[in-house]
Write a protein that holds these residues in place. Structure first.
Motif, mmCIF file in Angstrom:
data_model
loop_
_atom_site.group_PDB
_atom_site.id
_atom_site.type_symbol
_atom_site.label_atom_id
_atom_site.label_comp_id
_atom_site.label_asym_id
_atom_site.label_seq_id
_atom_site.Cartn_x
_atom_site.Cartn_y
_atom_site.Cartn_z
ATOM 1 N N ASN A 92 10.055 -6.831 -3.965
ATOM 2 C CA ASN A 92 9.350 -6.151 -5.060
ATOM 3 C C ASN A 92 8.718 -4.835 -4.616
ATOM 4 O OD1 ASN A 92 9.973 -8.344 -6.750
ATOM 5 N ND2 ASN A 92 8.080 -9.412 -6.189
ATOM 6 N N THR A 93 9.411 -4.122 -3.737
ATOM 7 C CA THR A 93 8.890 -2.829 -3.305
ATOM 8 C C THR A 93 9.103 -1.795 -4.409
ATOM 9 O OG1 THR A 93 11.008 -2.334 -2.259
ATOM 10 C CG2 THR A 93 9.313 -3.299 -0.871
ATOM 11 N N THR A 94 8.211 -0.823 -4.451
ATOM 12 C CA THR A 94 8.300 0.225 -5.469
ATOM 13 C C THR A 94 9.526 1.088 -5.224
ATOM 14 O OG1 THR A 94 5.895 0.241 -5.586
ATOM 15 C CG2 THR A 94 7.058 2.106 -6.563
ATOM 16 N N GLY A 95 10.397 1.195 -6.228
ATOM 17 C CA GLY A 95 11.601 2.000 -6.084
ATOM 18 C C GLY A 95 12.464 1.485 -4.946
ATOM 19 N N ASN A 96 13.006 2.391 -4.164
ATOM 20 C CA ASN A 96 13.803 2.039 -3.002
ATOM 21 C C ASN A 96 13.031 2.242 -1.708
ATOM 22 O OD1 ASN A 96 16.171 1.385 -4.487
ATOM 23 N ND2 ASN A 96 16.634 3.580 -4.699
ATOM 24 N N ALA A 97 11.722 2.302 -1.813
ATOM 25 C CA ALA A 97 10.885 2.561 -0.642
ATOM 26 C C ALA A 97 10.843 1.350 0.280
ATOM 27 C CB ALA A 97 9.474 2.922 -1.092
ATOM 28 N N THR A 98 10.609 1.618 1.563
ATOM 29 C CA THR A 98 10.442 0.527 2.527
ATOM 30 C C THR A 98 9.076 -0.124 2.356
ATOM 31 O OG1 THR A 98 11.865 1.674 4.115
ATOM 32 C CG2 THR A 98 10.423 -0.035 4.985
ATOM 33 N N VAL A 99 8.069 0.669 2.169
ATOM 34 C CA VAL A 99 6.666 0.285 1.955
ATOM 35 C C VAL A 99 6.060 -0.347 3.200
ATOM 36 C CG1 VAL A 99 4.983 -0.966 0.541
ATOM 37 C CG2 VAL A 99 7.062 0.002 -0.506
ATOM 38 N N LEU A 100 6.606 -1.453 3.657
ATOM 39 C CA LEU A 100 6.046 -2.104 4.843
ATOM 40 C C LEU A 100 7.062 -3.059 5.451
ATOM 41 C CD1 LEU A 100 5.216 -5.295 4.052
ATOM 42 C CD2 LEU A 100 3.461 -4.097 2.744
ATOM 43 N N ASN A 360 -2.134 2.331 10.672
ATOM 44 C CA ASN A 360 -1.072 1.917 9.760
ATOM 45 C C ASN A 360 -0.137 0.875 10.364
ATOM 46 O OD1 ASN A 360 -1.843 3.834 7.743
ATOM 47 N ND2 ASN A 360 -0.821 5.442 8.945
ATOM 48 N N ARG A 361 -0.185 0.709 11.671
ATOM 49 C CA ARG A 361 0.759 -0.172 12.343
ATOM 50 C C ARG A 361 0.017 -1.232 13.154
ATOM 51 N NH1 ARG A 361 5.790 1.481 12.197
ATOM 52 N NH2 ARG A 361 6.357 0.283 14.042
ATOM 53 N N GLY A 362 0.708 -2.352 13.375
ATOM 54 C CA GLY A 362 0.124 -3.422 14.178
ATOM 55 C C GLY A 362 -1.104 -4.041 13.535
ATOM 56 N N LEU A 363 -1.097 -4.133 12.212
ATOM 57 C CA LEU A 363 -2.258 -4.677 11.495
ATOM 58 C C LEU A 363 -2.168 -6.211 11.523
ATOM 59 C CD1 LEU A 363 -2.219 -2.218 8.451
ATOM 60 C CD2 LEU A 363 -3.357 -1.968 10.674
ATOM 61 N N SER A 364 -2.766 -6.807 12.549
ATOM 62 C CA SER A 364 -2.616 -8.242 12.782
ATOM 63 C C SER A 364 -3.801 -9.074 12.318
ATOM 64 C CB SER A 364 -2.383 -8.491 14.282
ATOM 65 O OG SER A 364 -3.470 -7.985 15.038
ATOM 66 N N LEU A 374 2.708 -0.524 8.024
ATOM 67 C CA LEU A 374 2.913 0.270 6.809
ATOM 68 C C LEU A 374 3.919 1.379 7.100
ATOM 69 C CD1 LEU A 374 -0.785 0.619 5.565
ATOM 70 C CD2 LEU A 374 0.962 -0.993 4.767
ATOM 71 N N ALA A 375 4.877 1.557 6.204
ATOM 72 C CA ALA A 375 5.897 2.591 6.370
ATOM 73 C C ALA A 375 5.355 3.945 5.932
ATOM 74 C CB ALA A 375 7.131 2.231 5.553
ATOM 75 N N PRO A 376 5.945 5.029 6.416
ATOM 76 C CA PRO A 376 5.479 6.359 6.014
ATOM 77 C C PRO A 376 5.557 6.603 4.508
ATOM 78 C CG PRO A 376 6.860 6.506 7.968
ATOM 79 C CD PRO A 376 6.973 5.103 7.475
ATOM 80 N N ASP A 377 6.407 5.823 3.822
ATOM 81 C CA ASP A 377 6.557 6.041 2.374
ATOM 82 C C ASP A 377 5.679 5.088 1.537
ATOM 83 O OD1 ASP A 377 7.783 3.581 2.629
ATOM 84 O OD2 ASP A 377 9.787 4.265 2.060
ATOM 85 N N ALA A 378 4.682 4.442 2.183
ATOM 86 C CA ALA A 378 3.911 3.401 1.500
ATOM 87 C C ALA A 378 2.812 3.942 0.594
ATOM 88 C CB ALA A 378 3.297 2.460 2.532
ATOM 89 N N GLU A 379 2.478 5.206 0.719
ATOM 90 C CA GLU A 379 1.350 5.776 -0.038
ATOM 91 C C GLU A 379 1.503 5.506 -1.540
ATOM 92 O OE1 GLU A 379 -2.298 7.782 -0.264
ATOM 93 O OE2 GLU A 379 -1.136 7.448 1.577
#
Length: 582
Positions: A92-100, A360-364, A374-379
């Motif tokens: 269920n990601t927005t559009g074709n974005a990776t998001v995370l 944005n990364r390694g959020l454990s 979080l991917a660069p396109d997640a905004e």
């Protein structure tokens, strides 16, 4: 001495062989062939022992491999291989974005998590004024500090067991602590007494020197009562002298807090340096942990970017002399940045709950057991995380055990049975006469096919989708059933494999280990092999002596014959024309 004597004998015999008639040489060879027959039998026996020893060694390795795989199916074993895993799916990601992207540990709770309203964390970034050229001399001379201050400093509040903070030189081989807020957490352990550790703003335990000087650690360690503890990374901690006054304290509850400012990298600039040279020096410099500054050139502007993101992590830069930063248009006369992008925290809603983090990364630590990137396109986008139970590790462990069982049984079958040859005869297996090994093969097959008494609902392997064929080979005959039971009745499946593992480990244990059957057989074969080698050496020595004696004996016979022939010739020469009957 023996070597010299042996060489002398060889030399003598070589001379004798060259002088001895071929009739005698062939006779000696025939005699030695007869006398070497016991040696040949002994050598053959030695070779048979070596082959037998190799067979037992191979079997021992197969048994140990199988034993390790069997142990891995027992839930009480430290290296338990059937631990229930977790699979995570992003949808269920927005559009074709990776998001995370996300990974899940075994402790993650199965469920669905809605991630929405994502804002990415940003780093602090500053810009110079636009320069005329990037590859021509700037005509600037001076130096500036980057990623820290001119000198390290610390301020803060004491508490718990801490009386004061200070600074010291960074120990060789270690990296200076980055500019951050550090808490000295304390606790009283029932065994270790009063202990401490150093934790950063994010709640991560940082690596410091061990109090005994034996290395570094991020774990809890004993407090040096009344002493100054040097982290080795620029920060010192003075502990109180009276343990009675110590209190347990955590980062969010009473721990001493040190606001540490690291020493920055000193960047030297010479009159002939270009903007490219300055960028190179900045990127090659050494910085405190997390304080690294990367430099680039965009549209003839020097761009400095802080390594860490998040609103609490600001890039530090200050002129030391020459006003280089000010001349480049990075700072004003008071040292404030002129053009900058302020850092921000990442934020998102997780099932409606707002959370923020500096990166944005390694959020454990957002969803227990999950690590989110979080991917660069997640905004401004959203996604759904679905965590489910994963039995792939358990199935792989079972398949590994079955594979090693089959490999062991194939080897045993080949070594304990009599195989028919192409000429109609039968060849006896290398281990066919070892009743213990023959019995082991049958016992392993019996345990795989028999009922296993345990506390669960399943008593036989075939009830969970595992079967044996007529040749005693085991396989997963119903994978869907096995996986379904691992998900729905895992405790019952675990009980079955726990007991099977215990039974098999007991059986195999009689054969493996330093006091096992395989070790005793190996020792016996070693003794036989050593005895055979000694007998072969002794026999070789005796035969060498015997051969030398024969050459000596027949050499003397040949010499006597030659002498008699010579005497006969002399006699004929002297009396050949004399007729005694005249």
């Amino acid at each position: 001495m023996r070597c010299k004597e042996r060489e002398r004998h060889r030399g003598n015999m070589a001379n004798t062989i060259r002088q001895l008639d071929t009739v005698f040489v062939n006779l000696i060879n025939d005699l030695m062939t007869l006398e070497r027959q016991p040696l040949q039998r002994l050598t053959q026996r030695r070779d048979e022992i070596q082959v037998q020893k190799a067979v037992y060694n191979d079997l021992r390795n197969l048994l140990e491999d199988f034993q390790n795989a069997v142990k891995g199916l027992n839930s009480s074993y430290p290296l338990y291989a059937m631990t229930e895993g977790r699979a995570v799916k992003v949808s269920n990601t927005t559009g074709n974005a990776t998001v995370l992207t996300a990974s899940a540990g075994a402790s993650a709770a199965p469920g669905t998590y809605e991630i929405s309203d994502i804002t990415l964390a940003r780093q602090h970034r500053v810009f110079s004024s636009r320069q005329e050229y990037t590859n021509q001399a700037l005509n600037l001379t001076g130096s500036f500090y980057l990623g820290g201050a001119a000198t390290a400093s610390v301020s803060g509040a004491t508490g718990g067991a801490v009386a004061a903070f200070g600074t010291s030189a960074v120990e060789s081989g270690l990296t200076e602590l980055g500019t951050d807020s550090y808490a000295v957490e304390t606790r009283q352990d029932g065994l270790g007494g009063w202990q401490f550790r150093v934790v950063n703003r994010a709640g991560e335990a940082v690596t410091v020197k061990k109090t005994d000087g034996s290395g570094t650690t991020s774990e809890w360690q004993s407090i040096p009562v009344g002493g100054v503890f040097d982290t080795g990374r620029g920060l010192t901690v003075t502990f109180g002298s009276d343990p009675q006054m110590y209190t347990e304290a955590s980062r969010s509850g009473g721990a001493a807090l040190a606001n540490y400012t690291a020493r920055g990298a000193l960047i030297e600039v010479n009159a002939g340096d270009t903007l490219i040279d300055v960028v190179t020096r900045i990127n090659r410099a050494a910085y405190a942990e997390g304080n690294r500054v990367s430099a680039s050139i965009i549209d003839r502007q020097l761009v400095l970017t802080n390594e860490r993101s998040g609103q609490n992590y600001l890039l530090q830069a200050s002129d030391s002399n020459g006003g280089v930063l000010q001349s480049l248009g990075l700072v004003d006369g008071t040292g404030n940045f002129l053009n900058q992008q302020m850092p921000t925290d990442a934020s998102m809603k997780v099932n409606g709950l707002l959370v923020t983090r500096s990166g944005n990364r390694g959020l454990s630590d957002i969803i227990h057991g999950l690590t989110i990137d979080l991917a660069p396109d997640a905004e401004g986008k959203s996604a759904t995380l679905e965590v489910t139970s994963d039995v792939s590790a358990a199935r792989k462990a079972i398949e590994d055990m079955l594979g090693k069982y089959n490999k062991l049984m194939d080897y045993l079958s080949a070594k304990v049975t009599n195989l028919k040859q192409t000429d109609g005869t039968y060849k006896r297996g290398a281990l066919a006469g070892d009743y213990s090994i023959v019995t082991l093969r049958m016992e392993l097959a019996r345990q795989f096919g028999a009922a296993v008494t345990n506390s669960g609902a399943f008593g036989m392997l075939r009830e969970v989708g595992i079967s044996l064929d007529d040749s005693f080979k085991a396989s997963i005959s119903d994978a869907a059933k096995l996986e379904s039971l691992l998900l729905s009745k895992r405790s019952d499946v675990t009980a079955l494999f726990d007991q099977l593992s215990t039974n098999l480990t007991t059986t195999i244990g009689r054969f493996t280990g330093a006091s096992g059957y395989m070790a005793s057989v190996s020792s016996a074969l070693d003794r036989q092999l050593e005895s055979a080698k000694q007998q072969i050496d002794a026999m070789n020595s005796r035969l060498a002596t015997r051969e030398e004696q024969l050459y000596q004996q027949y050499g003397e016979i040949q010499a006597q014959l030659l002498t008699m022939t010579y005497m006969q010739q002399q006699f004929l020469a002297m009396y050949g024309n004399y007729n005694v009957y005249k």
